[in-house]
Motif scaffolding. Sequence first.
Motif, PDB file in Angstrom:
ATOM      1  N   PRO A 170       0.785  -1.080   0.043  1.00 14.05           N
ATOM      2  CA  PRO A 170      -0.015  -0.118   0.023  1.00 14.05           C
ATOM      3  C   PRO A 170       0.813   1.097   0.051  1.00 14.05           C
ATOM      4  N   SER A 171       2.128   1.212   0.492  1.00 16.80           N
ATOM      5  CA  SER A 171       2.817   2.472   0.483  1.00 16.80           C
ATOM      6  C   SER A 171       3.121   3.002  -1.004  1.00 16.80           C
ATOM      7  N   LEU A 172       3.096   1.929  -1.979  1.00 17.08           N
ATOM      8  CA  LEU A 172       3.440   2.422  -3.242  1.00 17.08           C
ATOM      9  C   LEU A 172       2.334   3.137  -3.986  1.00 17.08           C
ATOM     10  N   LEU A 173       1.090   3.313  -3.318  1.00 19.28           N
ATOM     11  CA  LEU A 173      -0.061   4.022  -3.889  1.00 19.28           C
ATOM     12  C   LEU A 173       0.251   5.627  -3.813  1.00 19.28           C
ATOM     13  N   SER A 174      -0.234   6.125  -4.764  1.00 18.16           N
ATOM     14  CA  SER A 174       0.073   7.673  -4.937  1.00 18.16           C
ATOM     15  C   SER A 174      -0.590   8.458  -4.079  1.00 18.16           C
ATOM     16  N   PRO A 175      -0.003   9.566  -3.376  1.00 20.13           N
ATOM     17  CA  PRO A 175      -0.844  10.257  -2.406  1.00 20.13           C
ATOM     18  C   PRO A 175      -2.301  10.691  -2.826  1.00 20.13           C
ATOM     19  N   VAL A 176      -3.053  10.756  -2.090  1.00 19.50           N
ATOM     20  CA  VAL A 176      -4.427  11.148  -2.394  1.00 19.50           C
ATOM     21  C   VAL A 176      -4.509  12.745  -2.685  1.00 19.50           C
ATOM     22  N   PRO A 177      -5.098  13.016  -3.875  1.00 21.19           N
ATOM     23  CA  PRO A 177      -5.105  14.338  -4.327  1.00 21.19           C
ATOM     24  C   PRO A 177      -6.127  15.216  -3.569  1.00 21.19           C
ATOM     25  N   ALA A 178      -6.296  16.583  -3.582  1.00 20.70           N
ATOM     26  CA  ALA A 178      -7.118  17.074  -2.898  1.00 20.70           C
ATOM     27  C   ALA A 178      -8.486  16.785  -3.567  1.00 20.70           C
ATOM     28  N   CYS A 224     -10.967  18.215  -5.131  1.00 21.18           N
ATOM     29  CA  CYS A 224     -11.261  18.811  -6.243  1.00 21.18           C
ATOM     30  C   CYS A 224     -10.197  18.748  -7.293  1.00 21.18           C
ATOM     31  N   GLU A 225      -9.262  18.037  -7.229  1.00 21.76           N
ATOM     32  CA  GLU A 225      -8.072  17.499  -8.183  1.00 21.76           C
ATOM     33  C   GLU A 225      -8.547  16.484  -8.540  1.00 21.76           C
ATOM     34  N   PRO A 226      -8.332  16.177 -10.060  1.00 24.22           N
ATOM     35  CA  PRO A 226      -8.299  14.769 -10.415  1.00 24.22           C
ATOM     36  C   PRO A 226      -7.289  13.767  -9.840  1.00 24.22           C
ATOM     37  N   VAL A 227      -7.796  12.463  -9.952  1.00 24.18           N
ATOM     38  CA  VAL A 227      -6.768  11.455  -9.337  1.00 24.18           C
ATOM     39  C   VAL A 227      -5.690  11.103 -10.302  1.00 24.18           C
ATOM     40  N   ASN A 228      -5.980  11.362 -11.536  1.00 25.49           N
ATOM     41  CA  ASN A 228      -5.113  11.387 -12.860  1.00 25.49           C
ATOM     42  C   ASN A 228      -4.328  12.736 -12.793  1.00 25.49           C
ATOM     43  N   PRO A 229      -2.920  12.553 -12.278  1.00 20.83           N
ATOM     44  CA  PRO A 229      -2.190  13.946 -12.178  1.00 20.83           C
ATOM     45  C   PRO A 229      -2.172  14.519 -13.687  1.00 20.83           C
ATOM     46  N   ASN A 230      -2.236  13.633 -15.001  1.00 20.68           N
ATOM     47  CA  ASN A 230      -2.153  14.052 -16.396  1.00 20.68           C
ATOM     48  C   ASN A 230      -3.718  14.687 -16.861  1.00 20.68           C
ATOM     49  N   ALA A 231      -4.503  14.675 -15.973  1.00 20.53           N
ATOM     50  CA  ALA A 231      -5.913  15.091 -16.361  1.00 20.53           C
ATOM     51  C   ALA A 231      -5.888  16.167 -17.302  1.00 20.53           C
ATOM     52  N   THR A 232      -6.835  16.195 -18.342  1.00 20.81           N
ATOM     53  CA  THR A 232      -6.651  17.341 -19.405  1.00 20.81           C
ATOM     54  C   THR A 232      -7.375  18.436 -18.687  1.00 20.81           C
ATOM     55  N   GLN A 271      -7.353   7.313  -4.143  1.00 21.46           N
ATOM     56  CA  GLN A 271      -6.301   7.491  -4.911  1.00 21.46           C
ATOM     57  C   GLN A 271      -7.056   7.233  -6.389  1.00 21.46           C
ATOM     58  N   TYR A 272      -8.064   6.702  -6.485  1.00 16.34           N
ATOM     59  CA  TYR A 272      -8.616   6.045  -7.782  1.00 16.34           C
ATOM     60  C   TYR A 272      -9.995   6.625  -8.250  1.00 16.34           C
ATOM     61  N   VAL A 273     -10.461   7.487  -7.298  1.00 14.17           N
ATOM     62  CA  VAL A 273     -11.832   7.911  -7.374  1.00 14.17           C
ATOM     63  C   VAL A 273     -11.848   9.497  -7.309  1.00 14.17           C
ATOM     64  N   ASP A 274     -12.665   9.998  -8.474  1.00 12.22           N
ATOM     65  CA  ASP A 274     -12.790  11.617  -8.540  1.00 12.22           C
ATOM     66  C   ASP A 274     -14.402  11.859  -7.957  1.00 12.22           C
ATOM     67  N   VAL A 275     -15.201  10.753  -8.267  1.00 12.54           N
ATOM     68  CA  VAL A 275     -16.766  11.179  -7.833  1.00 12.54           C
ATOM     69  C   VAL A 275     -17.091   9.788  -7.376  1.00 12.54           C
ATOM     70  N   LEU A 276     -17.870  10.043  -6.144  1.00  9.29           N
ATOM     71  CA  LEU A 276     -18.411   8.749  -5.686  1.00  9.29           C
ATOM     72  C   LEU A 276     -19.991   8.959  -5.816  1.00  9.29           C
ATOM     73  N   ALA A 277     -20.677   7.597  -6.663  1.00  9.48           N
ATOM     74  CA  ALA A 277     -22.094   7.678  -7.060  1.00  9.48           C
ATOM     75  C   ALA A 277     -22.588   6.478  -6.236  1.00  9.48           C
ATOM     76  N   THR A 278     -24.042   6.689  -6.291  1.00 13.23           N
ATOM     77  CA  THR A 278     -24.949   5.378  -6.130  1.00 13.23           C
ATOM     78  C   THR A 278     -26.134   5.300  -6.891  1.00 13.23           C
ATOM     79  N   ASP A 279     -26.796   4.219  -7.217  1.00 12.38           N
ATOM     80  CA  ASP A 279     -27.971   3.999  -7.931  1.00 12.38           C
ATOM     81  C   ASP A 279     -29.182   3.746  -7.107  1.00 12.38           C
TER      82      ASP A 279
END
Length: 343
Positions: free
Chosen positions: A18-26, A28-36, A256-264
């Motif tokens: 787990p220590s290799l996982l990237s830091p959690v972004p803020a 309102c910042e995308p989890v993909n650091p290269n987001a457009t 680290q992998y989720v920008d938005v959480l949703a439910t149905d």
Amino acid sequence: MWKRAAPLLLAMSAFAQPSLLSPVPAPCEPVNPNATPEARSLLRTLCALSGKSILSGQHNFPNHRSQHSDQLAAKVGKYPYVWGSDFGFTGGDDKDSIAGRDAMIEEAKRQFAAGSIITLMWHAVRPLDDEPVSAGSGWRGSVQAKLTDDQWAALTTPGTELNRRWLAQLDVVAGHLKKLRDAKIPVLWRPYHENNGNWFWWGGRKGETGYIALYRMTYERLVNFHRLDNLIWVWNENAHTGRATSPYYDFFPGLQYVDVLATDVYGEFKQSYYDDLVALAAGKPVALGEVGQPPSAEVLSNQPRWVWFMGWSDIFDRRAGDAHKALFDDPRTLSRGAALPAP
């Protein structure tokens, strides 16, 4: 093959360390650091909406283009802000036909040009099966069929035949998503939804080697291999309604992998469905990925952080009546053409 599997190998090693996982972004910042820039702007807009307004939305079957959005707009007098569709799984002229994918992507481009926000999903067939599957029988026989424990282990192990079949499926969808990336269109992407339920082949498997592994592998393939930097990652559960579902947190892949959480939600909008998701979100936006009926004014007051709702295809637009119109007329509901807060 090893070059193609490298992102997956990195992902699997990260599960063990787990220590290799990237830091959690803020939040309102995308989890993909290269987001457009377009994806970043949309995510910031969603954050600015949280607690203030909710975007209206409507899903459309892939072979129906914008039929359901158009029909809903005709009934309520306003066009849904969020246009949703699917990559499908059947063939021929069926509403869920994969033959409609190219036209669906072109419709997404038209909708974006008209001011819509785009969300896409995928009712994928099992990696054991070939696309397309038959309408009717293919739903139960593939999309809602099961994998054995051994098959699941093979699926999530890089280099196996089943893993290669899954990669080939995902790569086809990636090719379509690249058309939207190249058109500078951000996409609210919600893969393998309702995974805390037991009705899809990807669902009901708890823990790091279960659905979490599949979601992270999907992220690694689309982001680090295909460079789909236009995606906003929507982790989409089902309301925890009883024995057929499990709590959200059992399937959460990590901030680290989720920008938005949703439910149905198909039925009552219980406060717990909202509270549990908000607690897990840690400040990230939350949304109603699918609804079968409109949330009431009271629901919007008690659950103010939903940033969009998406009515599900003919279930929602076919039943549209006074309650739907009241929702679209509520000052908190934003429909296409309404001004959005500055990101």
